[in-house]
Design a protein around this motif. Structure first.
Motif, PDB file in Angstrom:
ATOM      1  N   CYS A 181      -5.946  -1.916  -0.640  1.00 30.62           N
ATOM      2  CA  CYS A 181      -5.336  -2.383   0.600  1.00 30.62           C
ATOM      3  C   CYS A 181      -6.456  -2.856   1.540  1.00 30.62           C
ATOM      4  O   CYS A 181      -7.395  -2.104   1.805  1.00 30.62           O
ATOM      5  N   PRO A 182      -6.389  -4.100   2.036  1.00 22.98           N
ATOM      6  CA  PRO A 182      -7.445  -4.589   2.916  1.00 22.98           C
ATOM      7  C   PRO A 182      -7.426  -3.942   4.300  1.00 22.98           C
ATOM      8  O   PRO A 182      -8.384  -4.056   5.042  1.00 22.98           O
ATOM      9  N   LEU A 183      -6.347  -3.256   4.634  1.00 21.56           N
ATOM     10  CA  LEU A 183      -6.249  -2.652   5.960  1.00 21.56           C
ATOM     11  C   LEU A 183      -6.756  -1.218   5.996  1.00 21.56           C
ATOM     12  O   LEU A 183      -7.353  -0.796   6.976  1.00 21.56           O
ATOM     13  N   CYS A 184      -6.503  -0.439   4.911  1.00 22.11           N
ATOM     14  CA  CYS A 184      -6.923   0.961   4.940  1.00 22.11           C
ATOM     15  C   CYS A 184      -7.830   1.339   3.773  1.00 22.11           C
ATOM     16  O   CYS A 184      -8.355   2.442   3.738  1.00 22.11           O
ATOM     17  N   GLY A 185      -7.996   0.436   2.797  1.00 25.23           N
ATOM     18  CA  GLY A 185      -8.892   0.697   1.676  1.00 25.23           C
ATOM     19  C   GLY A 185      -8.301   1.529   0.561  1.00 25.23           C
ATOM     20  O   GLY A 185      -8.981   1.846  -0.408  1.00 25.23           O
ATOM     21  N   SER A 186      -7.036   1.891   0.654  1.00 20.88           N
ATOM     22  CA  SER A 186      -6.406   2.709  -0.383  1.00 20.88           C
ATOM     23  C   SER A 186      -6.272   1.913  -1.677  1.00 20.88           C
ATOM     24  O   SER A 186      -5.907   0.739  -1.673  1.00 20.88           O
ATOM     25  N   GLY A 187      -6.541   2.571  -2.800  1.00 18.57           N
ATOM     26  CA  GLY A 187      -6.355   1.965  -4.105  1.00 18.57           C
ATOM     27  C   GLY A 187      -4.950   2.158  -4.634  1.00 18.57           C
ATOM     28  O   GLY A 187      -4.618   1.687  -5.722  1.00 18.57           O
ATOM     29  N   GLU A 188      -4.104   2.865  -3.863  1.00 13.52           N
ATOM     30  CA  GLU A 188      -2.717   3.089  -4.278  1.00 13.52           C
ATOM     31  C   GLU A 188      -1.895   1.881  -3.848  1.00 13.52           C
ATOM     32  O   GLU A 188      -1.292   1.863  -2.782  1.00 13.52           O
ATOM     33  N   VAL A 189      -1.894   0.855  -4.701  1.00 11.57           N
ATOM     34  CA  VAL A 189      -1.254  -0.419  -4.392  1.00 11.57           C
ATOM     35  C   VAL A 189      -0.337  -0.799  -5.545  1.00 11.57           C
ATOM     36  O   VAL A 189      -0.666  -0.575  -6.703  1.00 11.57           O
ATOM     37  N   GLU A 190       0.813  -1.355  -5.203  1.00 10.63           N
ATOM     38  CA  GLU A 190       1.716  -1.860  -6.239  1.00 10.63           C
ATOM     39  C   GLU A 190       2.341  -3.156  -5.750  1.00 10.63           C
ATOM     40  O   GLU A 190       2.286  -3.480  -4.567  1.00 10.63           O
ATOM     41  N   LYS A 191       2.943  -3.885  -6.684  1.00  5.44           N
ATOM     42  CA  LYS A 191       3.627  -5.117  -6.313  1.00  5.44           C
ATOM     43  C   LYS A 191       4.824  -4.767  -5.445  1.00  5.44           C
ATOM     44  O   LYS A 191       5.575  -3.848  -5.756  1.00  5.44           O
ATOM     45  N   ALA A 192       4.983  -5.488  -4.345  1.00  3.79           N
ATOM     46  CA  ALA A 192       6.165  -5.323  -3.500  1.00  3.79           C
ATOM     47  C   ALA A 192       7.308  -6.096  -4.147  1.00  3.79           C
ATOM     48  O   ALA A 192       7.097  -6.991  -4.964  1.00  3.79           O
ATOM     49  N   VAL A 193       8.521  -5.756  -3.788  1.00  4.25           N
ATOM     50  CA  VAL A 193       9.675  -6.455  -4.339  1.00  4.25           C
ATOM     51  C   VAL A 193       9.651  -7.894  -3.847  1.00  4.25           C
ATOM     52  O   VAL A 193       9.654  -8.156  -2.652  1.00  4.25           O
ATOM     53  N   MET A 194       9.561  -8.818  -4.772  1.00  2.00           N
ATOM     54  CA  MET A 194       9.525 -10.248  -4.467  1.00  2.00           C
ATOM     55  C   MET A 194       9.466 -11.015  -5.765  1.00  2.00           C
ATOM     56  O   MET A 194       9.304 -10.451  -6.815  1.00  2.00           O
ATOM     57  N   ALA A 195       9.592 -12.304  -5.664  1.00  2.00           N
ATOM     58  CA  ALA A 195       9.391 -13.182  -6.817  1.00  2.00           C
ATOM     59  C   ALA A 195       8.020 -13.821  -6.650  1.00  2.00           C
ATOM     60  O   ALA A 195       7.704 -14.308  -5.570  1.00  2.00           O
ATOM     61  N   PRO A 196       7.184 -13.826  -7.688  1.00  2.00           N
ATOM     62  CA  PRO A 196       5.865 -14.457  -7.537  1.00  2.00           C
ATOM     63  C   PRO A 196       6.002 -15.914  -7.137  1.00  2.00           C
ATOM     64  O   PRO A 196       6.894 -16.609  -7.608  1.00  2.00           O
ATOM     65  N   CYS A 223       0.858  -1.171   0.000  1.00  2.00           N
ATOM     66  CA  CYS A 223       0.000   0.000   0.000  1.00  2.00           C
ATOM     67  C   CYS A 223       0.906   1.236   0.000  1.00  2.00           C
ATOM     68  O   CYS A 223       1.707   1.420   0.924  1.00  2.00           O
ATOM     69  N   LEU A 224       0.803   2.060  -1.018  1.00  2.00           N
ATOM     70  CA  LEU A 224       1.645   3.249  -1.102  1.00  2.00           C
ATOM     71  C   LEU A 224       1.179   4.337  -0.135  1.00  2.00           C
ATOM     72  O   LEU A 224       1.951   5.207   0.229  1.00  2.00           O
ATOM     73  N   SER A 225      -0.069   4.266   0.289  1.00  2.00           N
ATOM     74  CA  SER A 225      -0.626   5.275   1.180  1.00  2.00           C
ATOM     75  C   SER A 225      -0.113   5.119   2.611  1.00  2.00           C
ATOM     76  O   SER A 225       0.337   6.074   3.228  1.00  2.00           O
ATOM     77  N   GLU A 226      -0.178   3.877   3.137  1.00  2.00           N
ATOM     78  CA  GLU A 226       0.172   3.625   4.535  1.00  2.00           C
ATOM     79  C   GLU A 226       1.370   2.696   4.712  1.00  2.00           C
ATOM     80  O   GLU A 226       1.793   2.452   5.824  1.00  2.00           O
ATOM     81  N   GLY A 227       1.862   2.117   3.616  1.00  2.00           N
ATOM     82  CA  GLY A 227       3.010   1.225   3.706  1.00  2.00           C
ATOM     83  C   GLY A 227       2.680  -0.196   4.119  1.00  2.00           C
ATOM     84  O   GLY A 227       3.580  -0.988   4.386  1.00  2.00           O
ATOM     85  N   HIS A 228       1.377  -0.551   4.176  1.00  2.00           N
ATOM     86  CA  HIS A 228       0.999  -1.918   4.524  1.00  2.00           C
ATOM     87  C   HIS A 228       1.486  -2.879   3.443  1.00  2.00           C
ATOM     88  O   HIS A 228       1.454  -2.554   2.263  1.00  2.00           O
ATOM     89  N   VAL A 229       1.913  -4.059   3.837  1.00  2.00           N
ATOM     90  CA  VAL A 229       2.288  -5.114   2.895  1.00  2.00           C
ATOM     91  C   VAL A 229       1.352  -6.283   3.141  1.00  2.00           C
ATOM     92  O   VAL A 229       1.103  -6.667   4.282  1.00  2.00           O
ATOM     93  N   PHE A 230       0.799  -6.832   2.067  1.00  3.40           N
ATOM     94  CA  PHE A 230      -0.153  -7.930   2.186  1.00  3.40           C
ATOM     95  C   PHE A 230      -0.054  -8.820   0.968  1.00  3.40           C
ATOM     96  O   PHE A 230       0.547  -8.466  -0.032  1.00  3.40           O
ATOM     97  N   GLU A 231      -0.640 -10.014   1.071  1.00  2.00           N
ATOM     98  CA  GLU A 231      -0.652 -10.978  -0.028  1.00  2.00           C
ATOM     99  C   GLU A 231      -1.981 -10.915  -0.745  1.00  2.00           C
ATOM    100  O   GLU A 231      -3.012 -10.652  -0.136  1.00  2.00           O
TER     101      GLU A 231
END
Length: 146
Positions: free
Chosen positions: A36-51, A8-16
């Motif tokens: 984001c399921p925690l704050c509802g922000s639509g500003e979401v991007e893939k976190a650094v990881m391998a799928p 979540c780019l808004s609050e920094g939450h990381v989720f699957e």
């Protein structure tokens, strides 16, 4: 299915989140359906990881499923996040599609709602330009716990 770590780019939450494919994620994000399921922000991007691609006998799956307490705690945390997300939202039950359409057309008071809809009803609403998103858990009627 592919599991993505999202941030979540808004609050920094990381989720699957699970998607049928990378294209499915891209399409849903472009349509504003990934939040984001925690704050509802639509500003979401893939976190650094391998799928991670789930497979029968996957070690990660075995590790989680071998500890029923951890699974129960995870499900409880997800249910709590959904309850938080639905605060201030009106439960409309099986009338969700009709009520969402009425709100969109200005025939009903604009407000946040949640309820039940079939996959076809959800697709129809999205095709009409009405923003809807599935919830992580089935909806329990007011006064009942998931």
């Amino acid at each position: 299915m592919i599991v993505f770590d999202l941030k979540c780019l808004s609050e920094g939450h990381v989720f699957e989140a699970w998607f049928g494919s990378s294209d499915a994620y891209d399409d849903q994000r472009a349509r504003g359906l990934v939040e984001c399921p925690l704050c509802g922000s639509g500003e979401v991007e893939k976190a650094v990881m391998a799928p991670r691609v789930g497979a029968k006998g996957d070690r990660a799956t075995q590790a989680v499923s071998s500890d029923p307490g951890a699974v129960k705690a995870m499900l409880a945390a997800m249910a709590a996040a959904q309850r938080k997300m639905l605060e201030g939202s009106d439960y409309v039950g099986d009338g969700f599609a009709d009520e969402a359409r009425a709100i969109h057309l200005g025939e009903a008071e604009a407000r946040s709602i949640h309820g039940r809809a079939t996959r076809e009803q959800g697709e129809s609403l999205r095709d009409e330009g009405i923003s809807v998103a599935p919830l992580p858990f089935p909806i329990a009627e007011p006064g009942r716990e998931n």
